[in-house]
Design a protein around this motif. Structure first.
Motif, PDB file in Angstrom:
ATOM      1  N   GLU A  43      -4.924   3.452  -0.090  1.00 56.74           N
ATOM      2  CA  GLU A  43      -4.236   2.169  -0.231  1.00 56.74           C
ATOM      3  C   GLU A  43      -2.774   2.282   0.189  1.00 56.74           C
ATOM      4  OE1 GLU A  43      -3.496  -0.008  -4.231  1.00 56.74           O
ATOM      5  OE2 GLU A  43      -5.634  -0.230  -3.750  1.00 56.74           O
ATOM      6  N   LEU A  44      -2.124   3.350  -0.236  1.00 52.34           N
ATOM      7  CA  LEU A  44      -0.729   3.576   0.144  1.00 52.34           C
ATOM      8  C   LEU A  44      -0.602   3.798   1.650  1.00 52.34           C
ATOM      9  CD1 LEU A  44       2.258   4.126  -0.577  1.00 52.34           C
ATOM     10  CD2 LEU A  44       1.608   6.521  -0.892  1.00 52.34           C
ATOM     11  N   TYR A  45      -1.474   4.602   2.202  1.00 57.72           N
ATOM     12  CA  TYR A  45      -1.439   4.875   3.632  1.00 57.72           C
ATOM     13  C   TYR A  45      -1.693   3.603   4.436  1.00 57.72           C
ATOM     14  CZ  TYR A  45      -2.017   7.411   7.975  1.00 57.72           C
ATOM     15  OH  TYR A  45      -1.859   7.872   9.248  1.00 57.72           O
ATOM     16  N   PHE A  46      -2.629   2.782   3.954  1.00 57.14           N
ATOM     17  CA  PHE A  46      -2.889   1.508   4.609  1.00 57.14           C
ATOM     18  C   PHE A  46      -1.640   0.631   4.598  1.00 57.14           C
ATOM     19  CE2 PHE A  46      -3.546  -2.979   3.696  1.00 57.14           C
ATOM     20  CZ  PHE A  46      -4.009  -3.398   4.924  1.00 57.14           C
ATOM     21  N   ALA A  47      -0.981   0.534   3.447  1.00 55.58           N
ATOM     22  CA  ALA A  47       0.200  -0.330   3.331  1.00 55.58           C
ATOM     23  C   ALA A  47       1.307   0.139   4.267  1.00 55.58           C
ATOM     24  CB  ALA A  47       0.689  -0.349   1.883  1.00 55.58           C
ATOM     25  N   ILE A  48       1.537   1.431   4.322  1.00 52.11           N
ATOM     26  CA  ILE A  48       2.576   1.970   5.211  1.00 52.11           C
ATOM     27  C   ILE A  48       2.241   1.661   6.666  1.00 52.11           C
ATOM     28  CG2 ILE A  48       3.621   4.115   6.062  1.00 52.11           C
ATOM     29  CD1 ILE A  48       3.307   5.199   3.165  1.00 52.11           C
ATOM     30  N   THR A  49       0.981   1.855   7.037  1.00 51.45           N
ATOM     31  CA  THR A  49       0.552   1.603   8.417  1.00 51.45           C
ATOM     32  C   THR A  49       0.592   0.123   8.749  1.00 51.45           C
ATOM     33  OG1 THR A  49      -0.889   3.530   8.269  1.00 51.45           O
ATOM     34  CG2 THR A  49      -1.309   1.998  10.066  1.00 51.45           C
ATOM     35  N   PHE A  50       0.140  -0.716   7.847  1.00 50.13           N
ATOM     36  CA  PHE A  50       0.124  -2.166   8.045  1.00 50.13           C
ATOM     37  C   PHE A  50       1.538  -2.691   8.279  1.00 50.13           C
ATOM     38  CE2 PHE A  50      -0.149  -6.539   6.236  1.00 50.13           C
ATOM     39  CZ  PHE A  50      -1.122  -7.056   7.071  1.00 50.13           C
ATOM     40  N   VAL A  51       2.451  -2.276   7.430  1.00 51.85           N
ATOM     41  CA  VAL A  51       3.849  -2.700   7.560  1.00 51.85           C
ATOM     42  C   VAL A  51       4.458  -2.142   8.846  1.00 51.85           C
ATOM     43  CG1 VAL A  51       6.152  -2.438   6.548  1.00 51.85           C
ATOM     44  CG2 VAL A  51       4.225  -3.090   5.111  1.00 51.85           C
ATOM     45  N   GLY A  52       4.146  -0.904   9.172  1.00 53.05           N
ATOM     46  CA  GLY A  52       4.675  -0.304  10.393  1.00 53.05           C
ATOM     47  C   GLY A  52       4.193  -0.990  11.657  1.00 53.05           C
ATOM     48  N   LEU A  53       2.921  -1.386  11.668  1.00 54.35           N
ATOM     49  CA  LEU A  53       2.375  -2.051  12.852  1.00 54.35           C
ATOM     50  C   LEU A  53       2.962  -3.441  13.065  1.00 54.35           C
ATOM     51  CD1 LEU A  53      -1.394  -1.047  12.662  1.00 54.35           C
ATOM     52  CD2 LEU A  53       0.266  -0.375  14.390  1.00 54.35           C
ATOM     53  N   ILE A  54       3.188  -4.162  11.988  1.00 52.45           N
ATOM     54  CA  ILE A  54       3.739  -5.507  12.132  1.00 52.45           C
ATOM     55  C   ILE A  54       5.259  -5.467  12.245  1.00 52.45           C
ATOM     56  CG2 ILE A  54       3.986  -7.745  10.980  1.00 52.45           C
ATOM     57  CD1 ILE A  54       1.189  -7.263   9.824  1.00 52.45           C
ATOM     58  N   GLY A  55       5.891  -4.505  11.585  1.00 49.69           N
ATOM     59  CA  GLY A  55       7.352  -4.475  11.537  1.00 49.69           C
ATOM     60  C   GLY A  55       8.038  -3.654  12.606  1.00 49.69           C
ATOM     61  N   PHE A  56       7.295  -3.168  13.602  1.00 50.03           N
ATOM     62  CA  PHE A  56       7.936  -2.314  14.614  1.00 50.03           C
ATOM     63  C   PHE A  56       9.027  -3.018  15.418  1.00 50.03           C
ATOM     64  CE2 PHE A  56       4.787  -4.274  17.326  1.00 50.03           C
ATOM     65  CZ  PHE A  56       5.413  -4.338  18.555  1.00 50.03           C
ATOM     66  N   PRO A  57       9.000  -4.342  15.637  1.00 45.70           N
ATOM     67  CA  PRO A  57      10.075  -4.943  16.447  1.00 45.70           C
ATOM     68  C   PRO A  57      11.462  -4.851  15.818  1.00 45.70           C
ATOM     69  CG  PRO A  57       8.207  -6.436  16.322  1.00 45.70           C
ATOM     70  CD  PRO A  57       7.947  -5.320  15.354  1.00 45.70           C
TER      71      PRO A  57
END
Length: 136
Positions: A43-57
């Motif tokens: 769950e933690l890894y998913f949250a970090i990845t999810f935020v990273g994928l959307i927040g990269f700009p």
């Protein structure tokens, strides 16, 4: 000779600092897996990845541009930093709202959405940190 001693001393301090960073990162990663368990760690890894994928700009080359511009015109460092900081905050507000909306629309449970929200806040803090690091 005194100058060489300073260089060697600074290099040793830097290497020790890097060793502490690597060691603490490894211990923290092991602790995550051990104490969170496989489901919560996922769950933690998913949250970090999810935020990273959307927040990269939010970190899309602004720091490099700041370093170049400040190197060319140091007198405008405050103006450049303020402009980029304001832009990052506005972009973060938009992306954070998108992250929260997507996590709701995709039907994630409440706990996962809370972890995603916390990781979204860390997106802003890491972005500001990298901006200040680039300025330094």
């Amino acid at each position: 000779m005194n100058r060489l001693r300073k260089v060697i001393g600074n290099a040793i301090i830097s290497l020790l600092g890097q060793a502490v960073t690597w060691t603490s990162t490894m211990v923290l990663t092991i602790s995550y897996g051990r104490f969170l368990g496989d489901e919560k760690f996922g769950e933690l890894y998913f949250a970090i990845t999810f935020v990273g994928l959307i927040g990269f700009p939010i970190d899309a080359g602004f720091n490099d541009q700041l370093m170049r511009d400040v190197a060319q015109e140091p007198s405008k460092a405050l103006r450049y930093t303020t402009n980029i900081l304001c832009f990052k905050i506005i972009l973060w507000i938009i992306l954070y709202g998108l992250i929260l909306l997507l996590s709701l629309l995709l039907g994630y449970n409440d706990e996962t959405r809370i972890v995603v929200a916390i990781c979204g806040i860390s997106l802003l803090t890491s972005s500001i940190t990298s901006l200040m690091s680039g300025l330094h």
